[in-house]
Design a protein around this motif. Structure first.
Motif, mmCIF file in Angstrom:
data_model
loop_
_atom_site.group_PDB
_atom_site.id
_atom_site.type_symbol
_atom_site.label_atom_id
_atom_site.label_comp_id
_atom_site.label_asym_id
_atom_site.label_seq_id
_atom_site.Cartn_x
_atom_site.Cartn_y
_atom_site.Cartn_z
ATOM 1 N N ILE A 140 0.335 -6.180 1.141
ATOM 2 C CA ILE A 140 -1.087 -6.518 0.993
ATOM 3 C C ILE A 140 -1.177 -7.811 0.163
ATOM 4 N N ASP A 148 0.815 -1.215 0.000
ATOM 5 C CA ASP A 148 0.000 0.000 0.000
ATOM 6 C C ASP A 148 0.850 1.268 0.000
ATOM 7 N N GLY A 149 2.070 1.167 -0.520
ATOM 8 C CA GLY A 149 2.897 2.363 -0.660
ATOM 9 C C GLY A 149 2.472 3.170 -1.882
ATOM 10 N N LEU A 150 2.958 4.373 -1.981
ATOM 11 C CA LEU A 150 2.762 5.177 -3.199
ATOM 12 C C LEU A 150 4.120 5.697 -3.634
ATOM 13 N N ASN A 166 1.906 1.530 -6.574
ATOM 14 C CA ASN A 166 2.357 0.957 -5.300
ATOM 15 C C ASN A 166 3.803 0.460 -5.353
ATOM 16 N N LEU A 196 0.182 14.922 -0.180
ATOM 17 C CA LEU A 196 0.009 13.474 -0.242
ATOM 18 C C LEU A 196 1.144 12.751 0.498
ATOM 19 N N ALA A 197 2.343 13.335 0.475
ATOM 20 C CA ALA A 197 3.468 12.733 1.216
ATOM 21 C C ALA A 197 3.161 12.678 2.703
ATOM 22 N N VAL A 198 2.589 13.752 3.216
ATOM 23 C CA VAL A 198 2.240 13.780 4.638
ATOM 24 C C VAL A 198 1.110 12.784 4.920
ATOM 25 N N LYS A 199 0.135 12.728 3.999
ATOM 26 C CA LYS A 199 -1.026 11.841 4.193
ATOM 27 C C LYS A 199 -0.623 10.364 4.277
ATOM 28 N N VAL A 200 0.285 9.933 3.444
ATOM 29 C CA VAL A 200 0.600 8.497 3.368
ATOM 30 C C VAL A 200 1.923 8.138 4.043
ATOM 31 N N LYS A 201 2.377 9.000 4.946
ATOM 32 C CA LYS A 201 3.720 8.773 5.487
ATOM 33 C C LYS A 201 3.833 7.496 6.303
ATOM 34 N N LYS A 253 2.862 -1.095 3.994
ATOM 35 C CA LYS A 253 2.800 -2.510 4.413
ATOM 36 C C LYS A 253 2.359 -3.401 3.241
ATOM 37 N N GLU A 270 7.245 7.752 -4.915
ATOM 38 C CA GLU A 270 7.696 9.147 -4.745
ATOM 39 C C GLU A 270 7.228 10.047 -5.896
ATOM 40 N N ASN A 311 2.191 4.687 5.381
ATOM 41 C CA ASN A 311 1.911 3.557 4.482
ATOM 42 C C ASN A 311 3.174 2.725 4.240
#
Lengths: 244, 244, 244, 244
Positions: D46, D24-26, D140, D35-40, D44, D28, D42
């Motif tokens: 799946i 569930d990464g995004l 991802n 968005l960087a702050v939102k998914v910091k 793991k 760079e 993430n």
């Protein structure tokens, strides 16, 4: 008149206030995800004291590790511009382009000459955005914003075509690429310098490449506004050896 | 060992030949469409004479307008590198990355110190790509490619994490962003400098932004290889005033 | 009122003329040096005949290899916009931004709904730039520029914050990143979609990443104006399975 | 042999396992600072269940809002490649280039034909990186990574030059730009398509621009690896009308 170039010589920039205002934000263009997370709470206003006798600026009050931090005053004009030619309303003074505008280039200082494309009768020069000092890029979005007295002279070169604004200092000729990304600004600064070397120094394409390959000095001038800026400097001492 | 930092001090770079080879091409990254059309016939090899006594390089034979063109010799190493850590075959010596490699930065000269992340036992240092002189960007794809004697020392800082390579000169600390575009390299150089200022100077995020906003100096180091490079320099004189 | 979102539903787009005008240029953003050299003589105007009964457009007269070239008519609006909020004169109608503007996205067609951020009392909607058909990117700088009758309805969602414009079609929800480079537009489209999925579908950051990773469809919408555009589409059928 | 083109026809892709692994990464490249702050947090792993009878994949176990989330299985090959020609060790299988490699383009599916430049005697084809499904961009970093049986045939077109890999499906011809930024990949995909239209369809530069302007369809194929990818599709139905 449209088709001419306006030559603006900056004779004197004199700070006339003992303080400047800046902030501690970092522009989006400077942030990868690590840095975005690191500075996510930043964004507050910072006041700087300007000691004109000592020639330094200091944060006022300073943060813990900046108690002795002092930077040299290097007054510059963030904005200098002819009016853009447009059938529509002109862009605001925060923008930049072939007409100049909000370029935020820290070598537009006392002694510099700025060349601007004229797009309207009378050119309609404006200038402002006094900075007491500014690092490359104007990373905080604001430099040390202050007030100054400005003396400049204006001249005209008739019937001359240039691309984006050009700058000349005691030591260098400088082209400025202003575009939507650093990559595009880089191309533009290089292409404009090639045109300058071709027109004024009569270099062939091969000679242009040799001079650029050995003599180019590129700085990032600005990332804080809509356009990013990259400048390309060539030393006048080096150009003096060219055979015209 | 992996997890350490290799410290390479460049003690002496001595040119040992009286000629260098370059060319008159311009890298794709420098070309907008105007410039692409202008230089479409370029691409031939150029020989340079190196006058080590005078400290200058001159094209040999020179083109018409370059008969008196002479540039100062500024010997530098284009490549300096620890081996990258990889389960696969390593990238070639024309590439660059966190491990160093073909960085083509014209301040990696005598007196400079280069910090490289160690990814393999023994670090597996290599260096080469001797340039007699090079403008910012290595626009021709080649600099003044030549031969030199190199003296350097190697040291280790155990258990230290850095991002892309760091450089230190007499006057500056320098981070180098190496990435697929100038825009991404710019972010990386800035983020790496923020980490340096946080770790070694204990600055807070707000203080980091103030120091960068007032003190950043960005150059384009290279556009001629797969990665583009942007370097960020901060003056040591300025850093000396920071309260740790 | 500022702080609201304007909902513009495009009910009907009816071509009312049997010709359109375009050209055979290619935008600078599409050109590497090979292609720049190839098309350096391009740039002439091209007239297209619109056969509304057959639903096709054909170049008129056609070039040699395009004698049977016919494209389906897909009428769209290049411009749709609320007025930007600004203390200065607004940008011209050739520009785009959070307010909409000259987006040149070829899915803003009959049946589409466009969501625009309101920055002024009354929103001050405008629309225009009728295209009979357009490939992704509006590569020629012009699409098949023509005239049409437009029917639309306007609604308001009070007190809602969105980033750049959003579009909804029968099949998809779409965010549009508009920025100085494709790389920056890509980030913006992705970030705006993440916000949409968070606010309206209550997804967690991990869930957002899973939906984007498996369901994102990105198109280049435009490269012909000051901003480049990238759109991110997520299928409504897929979203219908989400548990709110 | 070097100078030839390898034609790889993907006859059959059969999933042979009932699970896939993703995360569930995004990447760079997709992150602006919001968005960087939102998914910091993430990042793991799946697991996805593949129901080959139903033709769907579902997260296993699903997160709260994804309890009914099911995506269609669309098996594809992330990697397909001839060996690059190099005097040095070849790049790893995570990289891409003119030779193909890790392109992660979700239309390289059953029925597609891939054209690869041959750089070594025997071409040295490899393929792998089986994805059960993947959104545009492989955001991802991983798609639904799994295992499959692959049937393909190989053919050779002697003495033909192509740029980056080309793909052909039932409905489209497709060029793929692979470069350090989306902006550069966009130029490359466009330039390669212009070459294809010139060589195989005998179009003039003006005709090329008209076909691209009216018929281009651009997708972002990948952002998760060192190169970013943009693909340019032109409909075969449209090409069928061209007069050769």
């Amino acid at each position: 008149m449209p088709g001419d170039v306006l030559v603006v010589r900056i004779k004197k920039l004199t700070l006339n206030r003992d303080w400047a205002k800046s902030d501690d934000g970092l522009d989006e263009r400077a942030l990868n995800s690590d840095l975005a997370v690191k500075v996510k709470e930043n964004g507050k206003s910072i006041r700087w004291h300007l000691d004109r006798a000592a020639g330094t600026a200091t944060p006022d009050p300073p943060a813990e590790h900046l108690k002795h931090y002092a930077i040299p005053l290097k007054p510059m004009l963030g904005c200098i511009s002819a009016a853009p030619g447009t059938a529509q309303a002109p862009p605001g003074t925060g923008d930049s382009g072939y007409y100049g505008g909000n370029m935020d280039f820290n070598e537009i200082r006392e002694g510099a000459t700025v060349y601007l494309r004229v797009a309207n009768p009378g050119a309609l020069l404006y200038f402002g955005d006094a900075h007491a000092a500014q690092g490359d890029g104007e990373l905080n979005g604001n430099a040390l914003e202050t007030s100054m007295d400005v003396e400049l002279t204006v001249d005209v070169i008739p019937n001359k075509r240039i691309g984006d604004p050009r700058v000349e200092t005691d030591t260098d000729i400088i082209t400025m690429g202003l575009d939507g990304s650093l990559d595009d600004a880089f191309k533009e600064a290089t292409s404009d310098m090639a045109s300058w070397l071709e027109e004024d120094y009569k270099l062939t394409p091969s000679e242009i490449a040799q001079v650029l390959g050995t003599g180019a000095e590129y700085h990032v001038s600005e990332v804080a506004d809509r356009n990013a800026g990259i400048v390309l400097k060539i030393s006048k001492a080096r150009l003096a050896t060219l055979v015209k």
